[in-house]
Enzyme design. Structure first.
Site, PDB file in Angstrom:
ATOM      1  N   LYS A   1       0.859  -1.188   0.000  1.00 25.60           N
ATOM      2  CA  LYS A   1       0.000   0.000   0.000  1.00 25.60           C
ATOM      3  C   LYS A   1       0.893   1.235   0.000  1.00 25.60           C
ATOM      4  CE  LYS A   1      -1.793   2.873   2.689  1.00 25.60           C
ATOM      5  NZ  LYS A   1      -1.635   4.083   1.847  1.00 25.60           N
TER       6      LYS A   1
ATOM      7  N   GLY B   1       7.331   4.740   8.103  1.00 22.65           N
ATOM      8  CA  GLY B   1       6.500   5.924   8.269  1.00 22.65           C
ATOM      9  C   GLY B   1       6.769   6.562   9.614  1.00 22.65           C
TER      10      GLY B   1
ATOM     11  N   THR C   1       1.811   6.603  13.564  1.00 24.65           N
ATOM     12  CA  THR C   1       1.171   5.563  12.741  1.00 24.65           C
ATOM     13  C   THR C   1       1.715   4.192  13.105  1.00 24.65           C
ATOM     14  OG1 THR C   1       1.046   7.178  10.955  1.00 24.65           O
ATOM     15  CG2 THR C   1       0.567   4.908  10.378  1.00 24.65           C
ATOM     16  N   ALA C   2       3.013   4.121  13.383  1.00 21.83           N
ATOM     17  CA  ALA C   2       3.619   2.834  13.737  1.00 21.83           C
ATOM     18  C   ALA C   2       2.945   2.233  14.971  1.00 21.83           C
ATOM     19  CB  ALA C   2       5.110   3.014  13.994  1.00 21.83           C
TER      20      ALA C   2
ATOM     21  N   GLU D   1      10.218   0.947  10.397  1.00 20.88           N
ATOM     22  CA  GLU D   1      11.296   1.902  10.068  1.00 20.88           C
ATOM     23  C   GLU D   1      10.703   3.295  10.229  1.00 20.88           C
ATOM     24  OE1 GLU D   1      14.361   1.129   9.320  1.00 20.88           O
ATOM     25  OE2 GLU D   1      14.229  -0.990   8.812  1.00 20.88           O
TER      26      GLU D   1
ATOM     27  N   CYS E   1      14.288  10.835   6.360  1.00 15.39           N
ATOM     28  CA  CYS E   1      14.222  10.337   7.738  1.00 15.39           C
ATOM     29  C   CYS E   1      15.574  10.408   8.429  1.00 15.39           C
ATOM     30  CB  CYS E   1      13.696   8.908   7.746  1.00 15.39           C
ATOM     31  SG  CYS E   1      14.659   7.791   6.709  1.00 15.39           S
TER      32      CYS E   1
ATOM     33  N   GLU F   1      10.597  15.582  15.231  1.00 16.30           N
ATOM     34  CA  GLU F   1      10.982  15.475  13.815  1.00 16.30           C
ATOM     35  C   GLU F   1      10.139  16.477  13.016  1.00 16.30           C
ATOM     36  OE1 GLU F   1       9.598  12.118  11.432  1.00 16.30           O
ATOM     37  OE2 GLU F   1      11.635  11.857  10.706  1.00 16.30           O
TER      38      GLU F   1
HETATM   39  P1  NAD Z   1       2.783   8.164   7.905  1.00 16.27           P
HETATM   40  O1  NAD Z   1       3.042   7.391   9.134  1.00 16.27           O
HETATM   41  O2  NAD Z   1       1.794   9.251   7.943  1.00 16.27           O
HETATM   42  O3  NAD Z   1       2.313   7.198   6.719  1.00 16.27           O
HETATM   43  C1  NAD Z   1       3.079   6.109   6.274  1.00 16.27           C
HETATM   44  C2  NAD Z   1       2.176   5.100   5.592  1.00 16.27           C
HETATM   45  O4  NAD Z   1       1.283   4.572   6.549  1.00 16.27           O
HETATM   46  C3  NAD Z   1       1.309   5.672   4.476  1.00 16.27           C
HETATM   47  O5  NAD Z   1       1.240   4.745   3.413  1.00 16.27           O
HETATM   48  C4  NAD Z   1      -0.044   5.805   5.142  1.00 16.27           C
HETATM   49  O6  NAD Z   1      -1.121   5.736   4.225  1.00 16.27           O
HETATM   50  C5  NAD Z   1      -0.029   4.586   6.044  1.00 16.27           C
HETATM   51  N1  NAD Z   1      -0.970   4.646   7.171  1.00 16.27           N
HETATM   52  C6  NAD Z   1      -1.477   5.741   7.795  1.00 16.27           C
HETATM   53  N2  NAD Z   1      -2.306   5.365   8.790  1.00 16.27           N
HETATM   54  C7  NAD Z   1      -2.307   4.021   8.816  1.00 16.27           C
HETATM   55  C8  NAD Z   1      -2.954   3.047   9.627  1.00 16.27           C
HETATM   56  N3  NAD Z   1      -3.782   3.393  10.618  1.00 16.27           N
HETATM   57  N4  NAD Z   1      -2.711   1.748   9.371  1.00 16.27           N
HETATM   58  C9  NAD Z   1      -1.877   1.363   8.385  1.00 16.27           C
HETATM   59  N5  NAD Z   1      -1.247   2.238   7.574  1.00 16.27           N
HETATM   60  C10 NAD Z   1      -1.459   3.555   7.790  1.00 16.27           C
HETATM   61  O7  NAD Z   1       4.204   8.688   7.430  1.00 16.27           O
HETATM   62  P2  NAD Z   1       4.530   9.661   6.205  1.00 16.27           P
HETATM   63  O8  NAD Z   1       4.149  11.044   6.581  1.00 16.27           O
HETATM   64  O9  NAD Z   1       3.991   9.052   4.956  1.00 16.27           O
HETATM   65  O10 NAD Z   1       6.120   9.531   6.128  1.00 16.27           O
HETATM   66  C11 NAD Z   1       6.991  10.330   6.848  1.00 16.27           C
HETATM   67  C12 NAD Z   1       7.545   9.571   8.024  1.00 16.27           C
HETATM   68  O11 NAD Z   1       8.210   8.410   7.559  1.00 16.27           O
HETATM   69  C13 NAD Z   1       8.593  10.370   8.771  1.00 16.27           C
HETATM   70  O12 NAD Z   1       8.417  10.180  10.148  1.00 16.27           O
HETATM   71  C14 NAD Z   1       9.903   9.746   8.306  1.00 16.27           C
HETATM   72  O13 NAD Z   1      10.971   9.899   9.185  1.00 16.27           O
HETATM   73  C15 NAD Z   1       9.505   8.318   8.157  1.00 16.27           C
HETATM   74  N6  NAD Z   1      10.437   7.611   7.281  1.00 16.27           N
HETATM   75  C16 NAD Z   1      11.261   6.677   7.843  1.00 16.27           C
HETATM   76  C17 NAD Z   1      12.180   6.006   7.046  1.00 16.27           C
HETATM   77  C18 NAD Z   1      13.101   4.965   7.618  1.00 16.27           C
HETATM   78  O14 NAD Z   1      13.653   4.188   6.861  1.00 16.27           O
HETATM   79  N7  NAD Z   1      13.285   4.905   8.929  1.00 16.27           N
HETATM   80  C19 NAD Z   1      12.250   6.289   5.682  1.00 16.27           C
HETATM   81  C20 NAD Z   1      11.407   7.254   5.155  1.00 16.27           C
HETATM   82  C21 NAD Z   1      10.483   7.898   5.965  1.00 16.27           C
END
Ligand code: NAD
Length: 487
Positions: free
Chosen positions: A180, A233, A237-238, A255, A288, A386
């Site tokens: 997704k 993400g 959300t995690a 991650e 990130c 962040e």
């Molecule tokens: P986000 O957590 O908002 O969304 C990430 C994904 O999760 C999206 O596809 C979103 O649709 C999905 N999502 C949202 N709610 C959900 C739920 N309840 N259940 C399942 N999936 C759901 O993050 P973002 O704004 O898309 O990305 C930015 C974040 O990602 C930053 O915190 C960044 O640091 C992190 N990031 C981490 C890495 C890494 O490798 N550690 C790499 C890139 C980005």
């Protein structure tokens, strides 16, 4: 059939389930962050589409799991060939969709996507084995068995790159996959579906469900029919993902975000330090791993700031479709507003804006000037949260111990950058940094053989090399007795 044309490239707006395009009655709108242009209406999946995708992936699993390693690897190389053949199309579509540089997509990101498939295919063939070992005359044989259906949830800041870090090892492991993509960047995943089909990947082995996080995403991670969740993400959300996974005890790899330090010792090459610090604005700060907290020895603070400002003055901000641009827009109005809010509150709390500090009025839209903030109050949100934008802070220290304390002083632990001219000192300090990756006198060198992931709230688990296979597989030990044989 439903297609849109983005930068001259035809992109299907549906899901990809069991090798077929599937369309939802409901859609969500996709806009380009470059100029707000409407790109198209994308199928908005929910529980129904998720059930279909899980059923398709489960049906395809026994066949893919039994497919010999050499054949899995051959198809993965064919996918890499397809990515390379369509590299310019992928680069254009990704740039229009997420606003990152066409230059990076052409030269760095899309070649890396192809490499990700090749790397894990080759690792499967050449590296994934464990020598049998003896226990009181018995022989232990360790194997990596396919686990089932891997659900992959990815963010928007490097959509296809991050997705392929997960898709490639999951497929190599013999799992079937449901991806997704983030709802702000759905398009490159759709092109990958076409490429996978052309490469001969059997139907149902790779599926994409488009949709919103709290709909398609939430339904996927809560599904009892899946075997793995790999999520990249944000921390909030995690937590939702981990809670949903807990009900089925589905193993999760997380991650997450960071607030990484970039430490400049007084013995550092200051030109190098300034160059590395300016690189933290790459991708408009939406990285990130970015070392957004500049921690500079007080003795070299002034010289460092001069060198840094010199570098930043040369950064070209503008349309990411232009080769000469260094920094493009933020992804979305929500992020844009959030970032400016952080800057404004830091100002109100008495911090000094040394560089930037506002939207780029010349460009309009979602562009924010690269920003450097000095004298933020210890413990204030600009030093601990962040921001995920082109915003750096600078703090000073006077001893190694203080530098280490400050570097480790957040809830995150994704990365650290250390700039020092003294090897022994650099080794001693880096040993004490809490970070999944530490770069010494460099930044962003990423080898897929290395473990990648975050400490503390920056993540759970590691990707890369065998660590990826360990996650996507069911590791098994079979013990053969020396007795009882009749043949
Ligand atoms: P986000 O957590 O908002 O969304 C990430 C994904 O999760 C999206 O596809 C979103 O649709 C999905 N999502 C949202 N709610 C959900 C739920 N309840 N259940 C399942 N999936 C759901 O993050 P973002 O704004 O898309 O990305 C930015 C974040 O990602 C930053 O915190 C960044 O640091 C992190 N990031 C981490 C890495 C890494 O490798 N550690 C790499 C890139 C980005």
């Amino acid at each position: 059939m439903s297609k849109i044309v983005v930068a001259g490239v035809s992109v299907d707006t549906g899901h990809f389930i069991g090798g077929q395009r599937v369309y939802s009655a409901e859609t969500f709108s996709d806009h380009s962050p470059i100029d707000g242009a409407f790109l198209g209406e994308i199928s908005r999946g929910g529980a129904g589409e998720v059930d279909l995708a899980v059923a398709a992936a489960r049906a395809a699993f026994p066949g893919w799991a039994k497919t010999p390693r050499i054949e899995r690897a051959r198809i993965m190389h064919a996918i890499a060939d397809g990515v390379e053949a369509r590299l310019e199309e992928l680069a254009q579509v990704e740039t229009h969709d997420n606003g990152a540089l066409i230059r990076s997509h052409r030269r760095g990101v899309m070649p890396r996507v192809a490499h990700n498939f090749r790397f894990f295919a080759d690792w499967l063939l050449n590296e994934l084995h464990h020598d049998p070992f003896e226990t009181r005359g018995h022989t232990n044989v360790v194997s990596w068995d396919p686990s089932g259906v891997a659900v992959l949830i990815t963010p928007w800041n490097a959509p296809l790159m991050l997705a392929s870090w997960k898709i490639a090892p999951a497929l190599a492991s013999g799992d079937t996959v449901i991806l997704k993509p983030a709802e702000w960047t759905p398009l490159s995943a759709s092109l990958l579906c076409d490429i996978a089909k052309e490469a001969g990947l059997p139907d149902g082995v790779f599926n994409v469900v488009q949709g919103l996080g709290n709909e398609a995403g939430a339904a996927l991670v809560a599904h009892p029919g899946i075997s793995r969740i790999s999520f990249t993400g944000s921390v909030p959300t995690a937590k939702l993902v981990a809670r949903a996974a807990a009900d089925n005890l589905t193993p999760c790899s997380l991650e997450l975000g960071g607030k990484s330090p970039l430490i400049v010792m007084e013995d550092a090459d200051l030109e190098l330090a300034a160059t590395l610090a300016a690189e933290q604005y790459d991708n408009a700060g939406q990285v990130c791993l970015a070392g957004t907290r500049l921690l500079v020895h007080e003795k070299v603070r002034e010289d460092f700031v001069v060198a840094f400002k010199e570098r930043v003055s040369k950064i070209v901000q503008g349309d990411p479709r232009v080769e000469g641009t260094d920094i493009g827009p933020q992804i979305h109005e929500k992020q844009f507003t959030k970032i400016l809010g952080y800057i404004d509150r830091a100002k109100t709390a008495g911090a000094q804006i040394e560089i930037g500090g506002s939207a780029n009025g010349d460009l309009g839209g979602l562009y924010i000037h690269p920003t450097l903030i000095l004298h933020a109050a210890p413990g204030s949100e600009i030093l601990t949260d962040e921001v995920f934008g082109p915003v750096l802070t600078l703090q000073t220290f006077s001893t190694d111990e203080e530098a280490i304390l400050m570097a480790n002083g957040t809830e995150f632990g994704l990365a650290a950058v250390l700039v020092s001219g003294n090897r022994e000192r650099a080794e001693r300090i880096s040993e004490q940094l809490v970070a999944g990756t530490t770069w010494v006198n460099c930044f962003f060198v990423r080898d897929l053989r290395a473990p990648f992931g975050g400490a503390r709230k920056s993540g759970v688990g590691r990707e890369g090399g065998s660590w990826s296979f360990d996650f996507y597989s069911e590791l098994k030990n079979t013990v053969f007795s020396p007795n009882g044989w009749r043949d």
